[in-house]
Design an enzyme around this catalytic site. Structure first.
Site, mmCIF file in Angstrom:
data_model
loop_
_atom_site.group_PDB
_atom_site.id
_atom_site.type_symbol
_atom_site.label_atom_id
_atom_site.label_comp_id
_atom_site.label_asym_id
_atom_site.label_seq_id
_atom_site.Cartn_x
_atom_site.Cartn_y
_atom_site.Cartn_z
ATOM 1 N N ARG A 36 1.568 7.282 15.191
ATOM 2 C CA ARG A 36 2.782 6.742 15.804
ATOM 3 C C ARG A 36 3.026 7.324 17.197
ATOM 4 N NH1 ARG A 36 6.496 6.215 10.342
ATOM 5 N NH2 ARG A 36 6.062 3.998 10.107
ATOM 6 N N LYS A 76 4.217 -4.089 -6.832
ATOM 7 C CA LYS A 76 5.354 -4.844 -7.365
ATOM 8 C C LYS A 76 5.541 -6.212 -6.726
ATOM 9 C CE LYS A 76 8.418 -1.197 -8.873
ATOM 10 N NZ LYS A 76 9.675 -0.512 -8.538
ATOM 11 N N GLY A 101 2.367 0.211 4.890
ATOM 12 C CA GLY A 101 1.995 1.630 4.904
ATOM 13 C C GLY A 101 0.711 1.911 4.146
ATOM 14 N N GLY A 123 8.011 -1.648 6.675
ATOM 15 C CA GLY A 123 9.181 -2.452 6.320
ATOM 16 C C GLY A 123 9.522 -3.481 7.380
HETATM 17 P P1 ADP Z 1 1.968 -1.615 1.346
HETATM 18 O O1 ADP Z 1 2.536 -0.236 1.568
HETATM 19 O O2 ADP Z 1 0.686 -1.818 2.093
HETATM 20 O O3 ADP Z 1 2.981 -2.703 1.612
HETATM 21 P P2 ADP Z 1 2.533 -1.534 -1.455
HETATM 22 O O4 ADP Z 1 3.398 -0.351 -1.253
HETATM 23 O O5 ADP Z 1 3.175 -2.812 -1.822
HETATM 24 O O6 ADP Z 1 1.564 -1.741 -0.216
HETATM 25 O O7 ADP Z 1 1.509 -1.231 -2.636
HETATM 26 C C1 ADP Z 1 0.624 -0.148 -2.588
HETATM 27 C C2 ADP Z 1 0.496 0.519 -3.928
HETATM 28 O O8 ADP Z 1 0.154 -0.394 -4.933
HETATM 29 C C3 ADP Z 1 -0.586 1.569 -3.909
HETATM 30 O O9 ADP Z 1 0.008 2.843 -4.079
HETATM 31 C C4 ADP Z 1 -1.487 1.188 -5.058
HETATM 32 O O10 ADP Z 1 -1.933 2.301 -5.818
HETATM 33 C C5 ADP Z 1 -0.576 0.321 -5.890
HETATM 34 N N1 ADP Z 1 -1.357 -0.530 -6.788
HETATM 35 C C6 ADP Z 1 -2.281 -1.447 -6.481
HETATM 36 N N2 ADP Z 1 -2.841 -1.954 -7.590
HETATM 37 C C7 ADP Z 1 -2.262 -1.339 -8.643
HETATM 38 C C8 ADP Z 1 -2.433 -1.410 -10.058
HETATM 39 N N3 ADP Z 1 -3.317 -2.242 -10.598
HETATM 40 N N4 ADP Z 1 -1.666 -0.609 -10.826
HETATM 41 C C9 ADP Z 1 -0.785 0.219 -10.276
HETATM 42 N N5 ADP Z 1 -0.571 0.343 -8.952
HETATM 43 C C10 ADP Z 1 -1.314 -0.427 -8.140
HETATM 44 MG MG MG Z 2 3.780 0.989 0.319
#
Ligand code: ADP
Ligand code: MG
Length: 396
Positions: free
Chosen positions: A34, A198, A354, A377
């Protein structure tokens, strides 16, 4: 676009909001991305002959007022080394002290004020605070894309005091140009890959993307809510039971809009949430009790790859497995590789979020991607179609 590019800032005192909310462990900055990303803006202003007053937040102060562990001092020291000049700084939150420092600045000088969230009112967008901040300089530059979804005094309200002297910094401009390119006139086919744990955190993004994309790939933890909603056994996989109807509605909506929806077709499962658990290959989305889906299987990786390689525009947010565990990083690595290859062949690719950014960095393919967003975000809210207060404040 109110860009700083074609403006000469000689002799100006530029108030610059940056996102220096870097990870710090025992006083050491562990990832300086950053800070590095903000350097072009700072350097452009300095080379014009401006002086620069930096505003940034760090962490989430709770008490209101100074908290030593959330001081920006380590960042100031780091920045000073990076730009090879002193950075004036005071831990005082008294505007008399800050103004005195600001008044001494000469062309080419840099100062930084203490964690802006130490000030009462910052996170409420307080106008009094914004006014006091505005009196320190004579133009405002917002380069904090990572905080652009916040309507705070230093990210939005302050712009009102500079109706004719407010600008996007270079980082912010780049984010807006690239995100607009995705959302307004993407070359087709356009594929979005949405993963993560999620569905609830991505539902608004998916809704907003459905009218735009040709292909939607859904992977990762959230795919088990889809699987369960369709009647598949998912064992102990992560699932949002209250979002099963949402998943079914999305499947229907994709069908109605003519979007090809791709979900995992085979799965690597584990008997515990750890890197060295026992691993079971499930050739179909049918996971027995005692096992949880952790990563995409080989057939899924191949399916996703084919779709990605046929795309001209690719947006990726959300890992398709628990990539933090090496055992379950294969799916996410395969996506990274496929997106990189498609980009080599001429596609425009964007990666944000992230965890997604840390996944692409880990994969070694980061330099092959057309554009990597610095805002987690903020980027998601942009993709949801929301107007970001930090952007609106400059455009108004
Ligand atoms: P980003 O930060 O890129 O937007 P998210 O925060 O939505 O991504 O999701 C990332 C998380 O999702 C990671 O910590 C990863 O471990 C988790 N994840 C991915 N697949 C699974 C799974 N099958 N079971 C549990 N957690 C998962
Ligand atoms: Mg995340």
């Amino acid at each position: 676009m109110k860009s700083i590019k074609n403006v000469n800032f000689a002799g100006k005192k530029a108030l610059v909001r940056v996102d220096f909310n870097v990870p710090i462990d025992k006083g050491q900055i562990t990832d300086d991305t950053r800070i590095r990303e903000a350097l072009p803006t700072i350097e452009k202003l300095l080379s014009d002959g401006a002086s620069v007053i930096l505003m940034a937040h760090f962490g989430r102060p709770k008490k209101g007022g100074f908290e030593p562990e959330l001081s920006l001092k380590p960042v100031v020291d780091y920045l000073s080394k990076m730009i090879n000049k002193p950075v004036a700084f005071t831990q005082s939150l008294d505007f008399k002290d800050i103004k005195a420092l600001a008044d001494e600045l000469k062309s080419g000088d840099v100062m930084m004020i203490e964690n802006i969230r130490f000030y009462q009112g910052e996170t409420k967008g307080d106008e009094q605070l914004a006014k006091k901040l505005s009196e320190l300089g004579d133009c405002y530059v917002n380069d904090a894309f990572g905080a652009a979804h916040r309507e705070h005094s230093s990210t939005a309200t302050i712009a009102r005091f500079f109706p004719n002297d407010k600008y996007f910094g270079l980082l912010m401009e780049n984010e807006i140009v690239n995100l607009n390119r995705l959302m307004s006139s993407p070359n087709k086919p356009f594929t979005a890959i949405i993963g993560g744990s999620k569905i609830s955190s991505k539902i608004d993004v998916i809704h907003n993307l459905l009218p735009l994309v040709d292909n939607l790939i859904i992977g990762g933890g959230m795919s088990y809510t889809f699987a369960k909603s369709r009647g598949n056994r998912i064992g102990n996989s992560i699932c949002e039971d209250d979002k099963m109807q949402v998943a079914l509605d999305l499947i229907e909506e994709a069908k109605n809009k003519g979007v090809n929806l791709y979900l995992p077709i085979d799965i690597m499962a584990g008997d515990a949430f750890s890197n060295d658990c026992n691993v079971k290959y499930c050739p179909e989305v049918d996971i027995p009790d005692g096992w949880e889906g952790m990563d995409a299987g080989e057939k899924t990786r191949e399916l996703f790859r084919e779709v990605i390689l046929k795309s001209q525009t690719i947006l990726w947010n959300g890992p398709v497995g628990v990539f933090e565990f090496e055992t379950f990083a294969k799916g996410t690595d395969a996506i990274a590789k496929a997106v990189a290859e498609a980009t080599d062949k001429g596609a425009f690719s964007a990666v944000g979020g992230g965890d997604s950014v840390s996944a692409i960095n880990k994969s070694g393919f980061a330099d092959k991607i057309s554009y990597i967003s610095t805002g987690g975000g903020a980027m998601l809210e942009f993709l949801e179609g929301k107007t970001l207060p930090g952007i609106k404040a400059i455009m108004d």
